[in-house]
Design a protein around this motif. Sequence first.
Motif, PDB file in Angstrom:
ATOM      1  N   PHE A 193       0.832  -1.203   0.000  1.00 36.74           N
ATOM      2  CA  PHE A 193       0.000   0.000   0.000  1.00 36.74           C
ATOM      3  C   PHE A 193       0.870   1.259   0.000  1.00 36.74           C
ATOM      4  O   PHE A 193       0.616   2.216  -0.740  1.00 36.74           O
ATOM      5  N   LYS A 194       1.917   1.271   0.815  1.00 32.76           N
ATOM      6  CA  LYS A 194       2.807   2.432   0.877  1.00 32.76           C
ATOM      7  C   LYS A 194       3.504   2.656  -0.460  1.00 32.76           C
ATOM      8  O   LYS A 194       3.595   3.798  -0.939  1.00 32.76           O
ATOM      9  N   ILE A 195       4.001   1.573  -1.051  1.00 35.50           N
ATOM     10  CA  ILE A 195       4.690   1.699  -2.338  1.00 35.50           C
ATOM     11  C   ILE A 195       3.719   2.193  -3.413  1.00 35.50           C
ATOM     12  O   ILE A 195       4.068   3.038  -4.254  1.00 35.50           O
ATOM     13  N   SER A 196       2.488   1.686  -3.399  1.00 35.43           N
ATOM     14  CA  SER A 196       1.507   2.105  -4.402  1.00 35.43           C
ATOM     15  C   SER A 196       1.162   3.580  -4.257  1.00 35.43           C
ATOM     16  O   SER A 196       1.032   4.298  -5.260  1.00 35.43           O
ATOM     17  N   VAL A 197       0.994   4.032  -3.017  1.00 36.18           N
ATOM     18  CA  VAL A 197       0.691   5.447  -2.798  1.00 36.18           C
ATOM     19  C   VAL A 197       1.860   6.317  -3.258  1.00 36.18           C
ATOM     20  O   VAL A 197       1.667   7.317  -3.976  1.00 36.18           O
ATOM     21  N   PHE A 198       3.078   5.936  -2.852  1.00 35.47           N
ATOM     22  CA  PHE A 198       4.257   6.705  -3.241  1.00 35.47           C
ATOM     23  C   PHE A 198       4.438   6.687  -4.751  1.00 35.47           C
ATOM     24  O   PHE A 198       4.756   7.710  -5.378  1.00 35.47           O
ATOM     25  N   ARG A 199       4.210   5.521  -5.352  1.00 37.46           N
ATOM     26  CA  ARG A 199       4.330   5.403  -6.807  1.00 37.46           C
ATOM     27  C   ARG A 199       3.288   6.265  -7.513  1.00 37.46           C
ATOM     28  O   ARG A 199       3.606   6.936  -8.501  1.00 37.46           O
ATOM     29  N   THR A 200       2.066   6.258  -7.026  1.00 39.65           N
ATOM     30  CA  THR A 200       1.001   7.036  -7.654  1.00 39.65           C
ATOM     31  C   THR A 200       1.290   8.527  -7.575  1.00 39.65           C
ATOM     32  O   THR A 200       1.144   9.258  -8.563  1.00 39.65           O
ATOM     33  N   VAL A 201       1.716   8.987  -6.395  1.00 45.32           N
ATOM     34  CA  VAL A 201       2.002  10.416  -6.222  1.00 45.32           C
ATOM     35  C   VAL A 201       3.198  10.830  -7.073  1.00 45.32           C
ATOM     36  O   VAL A 201       3.139  11.813  -7.829  1.00 45.32           O
ATOM     37  N   ALA A 202       4.306  10.066  -6.972  1.00 41.80           N
ATOM     38  CA  ALA A 202       5.511  10.419  -7.723  1.00 41.80           C
ATOM     39  C   ALA A 202       5.283  10.307  -9.219  1.00 41.80           C
ATOM     40  O   ALA A 202       5.685  11.200  -9.994  1.00 41.80           O
ATOM     41  N   PRO A 245      10.177   4.512 -17.179  1.00 42.92           N
ATOM     42  CA  PRO A 245       9.787   3.998 -18.508  1.00 42.92           C
ATOM     43  C   PRO A 245       8.537   4.656 -19.084  1.00 42.92           C
ATOM     44  O   PRO A 245       8.423   4.806 -20.306  1.00 42.92           O
ATOM     45  N   GLY A 246       7.594   5.042 -18.255  1.00 40.74           N
ATOM     46  CA  GLY A 246       6.368   5.662 -18.763  1.00 40.74           C
ATOM     47  C   GLY A 246       6.243   7.121 -18.390  1.00 40.74           C
ATOM     48  O   GLY A 246       5.121   7.635 -18.258  1.00 40.74           O
ATOM     49  N   LEU A 247       7.385   7.788 -18.230  1.00 35.74           N
ATOM     50  CA  LEU A 247       7.354   9.169 -17.759  1.00 35.74           C
ATOM     51  C   LEU A 247       6.657  10.104 -18.734  1.00 35.74           C
ATOM     52  O   LEU A 247       5.931  11.012 -18.336  1.00 35.74           O
ATOM     53  N   VAL A 248       6.865   9.897 -20.031  1.00 36.23           N
ATOM     54  CA  VAL A 248       6.262  10.758 -21.056  1.00 36.23           C
ATOM     55  C   VAL A 248       5.359   9.928 -21.940  1.00 36.23           C
ATOM     56  O   VAL A 248       5.799   8.928 -22.522  1.00 36.23           O
ATOM     57  N   VAL A 261      -4.710   6.900 -12.034  1.00 36.66           N
ATOM     58  CA  VAL A 261      -5.406   5.617 -12.189  1.00 36.66           C
ATOM     59  C   VAL A 261      -4.466   4.570 -12.784  1.00 36.66           C
ATOM     60  O   VAL A 261      -4.438   3.409 -12.348  1.00 36.66           O
ATOM     61  N   GLY A 262      -3.684   4.971 -13.790  1.00 37.88           N
ATOM     62  CA  GLY A 262      -2.755   4.029 -14.405  1.00 37.88           C
ATOM     63  C   GLY A 262      -1.694   3.541 -13.444  1.00 37.88           C
ATOM     64  O   GLY A 262      -1.393   2.332 -13.390  1.00 37.88           O
ATOM     65  N   GLN A 263      -1.120   4.446 -12.656  1.00 35.68           N
ATOM     66  CA  GLN A 263      -0.097   4.050 -11.689  1.00 35.68           C
ATOM     67  C   GLN A 263      -0.698   3.196 -10.575  1.00 35.68           C
ATOM     68  O   GLN A 263      -0.098   2.208 -10.140  1.00 35.68           O
ATOM     69  N   TRP A 264      -1.872   3.553 -10.104  1.00 34.37           N
ATOM     70  CA  TRP A 264      -2.485   2.824  -8.991  1.00 34.37           C
ATOM     71  C   TRP A 264      -2.874   1.406  -9.402  1.00 34.37           C
ATOM     72  O   TRP A 264      -2.725   0.461  -8.627  1.00 34.37           O
ATOM     73  N   ASN A 265      -3.366   1.236 -10.607  1.00 30.85           N
ATOM     74  CA  ASN A 265      -3.865  -0.074 -11.037  1.00 30.85           C
ATOM     75  C   ASN A 265      -2.777  -0.983 -11.607  1.00 30.85           C
ATOM     76  O   ASN A 265      -3.025  -2.168 -11.828  1.00 30.85           O
ATOM     77  N   SER A 266      -1.605  -0.437 -11.870  1.00 31.44           N
ATOM     78  CA  SER A 266      -0.565  -1.222 -12.527  1.00 31.44           C
ATOM     79  C   SER A 266       0.008  -2.286 -11.587  1.00 31.44           C
ATOM     80  O   SER A 266       0.274  -2.021 -10.413  1.00 31.44           O
ATOM     81  N   TRP A 267       0.188  -3.469 -12.115  1.00 33.23           N
ATOM     82  CA  TRP A 267       0.794  -4.557 -11.339  1.00 33.23           C
ATOM     83  C   TRP A 267       1.738  -5.409 -12.193  1.00 33.23           C
ATOM     84  O   TRP A 267       2.636  -6.063 -11.663  1.00 33.23           O
ATOM     85  N   PHE A 268       1.575  -5.375 -13.514  1.00 32.66           N
ATOM     86  CA  PHE A 268       2.355  -6.268 -14.371  1.00 32.66           C
ATOM     87  C   PHE A 268       3.837  -5.908 -14.355  1.00 32.66           C
ATOM     88  O   PHE A 268       4.691  -6.794 -14.429  1.00 32.66           O
ATOM     89  N   ASP A 269       4.161  -4.611 -14.273  1.00 27.89           N
ATOM     90  CA  ASP A 269       5.574  -4.233 -14.208  1.00 27.89           C
ATOM     91  C   ASP A 269       6.209  -4.702 -12.900  1.00 27.89           C
ATOM     92  O   ASP A 269       7.392  -5.038 -12.866  1.00 27.89           O
ATOM     93  N   THR A 270       5.418  -4.735 -11.829  1.00 22.16           N
ATOM     94  CA  THR A 270       5.928  -5.302 -10.574  1.00 22.16           C
ATOM     95  C   THR A 270       6.235  -6.783 -10.748  1.00 22.16           C
ATOM     96  O   THR A 270       7.265  -7.283 -10.288  1.00 22.16           O
TER      97      THR A 270
END
Length: 302
Positions: free
Chosen positions: A80-89, A152-155, A210-219
């Motif tokens: 949960f912490k990683i997902s929140v940090f990932r979504t915000v960043a 990888p998906g910055l732009v 939404v894309g960052q929060w729902n992503s799991w395949f790259d993990t």
Amino acid sequence: MTSKRLLGNAPLSDRFLSVVVYVFVIFVMIVTLYPFLNVLALSFNDSVDSVRGGITIFPRDLTLENYKVIFSFSGLITGFKISVFRTVAGTVLGLISASMLAFTLSRPDFQGRKFVSVFLALTMYVSGGLIPVYFLIRDLHMMGTFWVYILPGLVSAFNVFVIRSFMDGIPYALQESAKLDGANDFTIYWRLILPMSKPALATIALFLAVGQWNSWFDTYLYNGSAEALTTLQYELMKVLQSTTSGNNVDIHNSNMTQMMSTVSPESVKMAITIVVTVPILLVYPFLQRYFVKGMTLGAVKG
């Protein structure tokens, strides 16, 4: 009061059309809300009772067992912490990157705008595929790091074009006036263009979040073995696999084995859906007023 008076004085055909429109809107609202309310009811309903069917929008046998099973798994808090940090960043950095590039492409004095636009458009249709991307991430030594979620998906070309379309509608004379007042390009971008582009930025921010929060395949591909970097979606995927296969190795409490036998994968799936959906639902109301305006203006202007 005015709308009621106008409707009362309107011809019968207009009043009939208004009634039809209201009925249709109510029907669409019910069709839209019912699946979510049904999933919510199933997530709080006893799994054995749910097999009987007939659950609508209210749980028939209220229980928290489905959620207890989910939150009994180790790694969920870290995920949960990683997902929140990932979504915000990911949202903040992606928004800054896309808006800076969009601002550059919206400038008529930028000589390479056509070439860069065509190059970006090609990335929307041509891709190297999964295996080359995997090798690229490996060679860049990003596997097992947090930045594999961000860089990888910055732009995104789509995000750049939506924001650029909105910025194209801002008169260039405003930038020229700001230059006469001594503002440089970064000041114009930060203090003039960005505040005027809030609808487009809010729209793209929602897409990114939404894309960052729902992503799991790259993990799964890059950080599956790094327990400190797994995301909530990936951990919940493991929960669903465990309930299906009966593997309980990630459960903190040994008494949870008995609890696992009282829930079904379908009930756990419904609870997982609610867990991953609610955070985005809490964010959406703050962006909704900008969302429609940002999408329509970004789509009409080209």
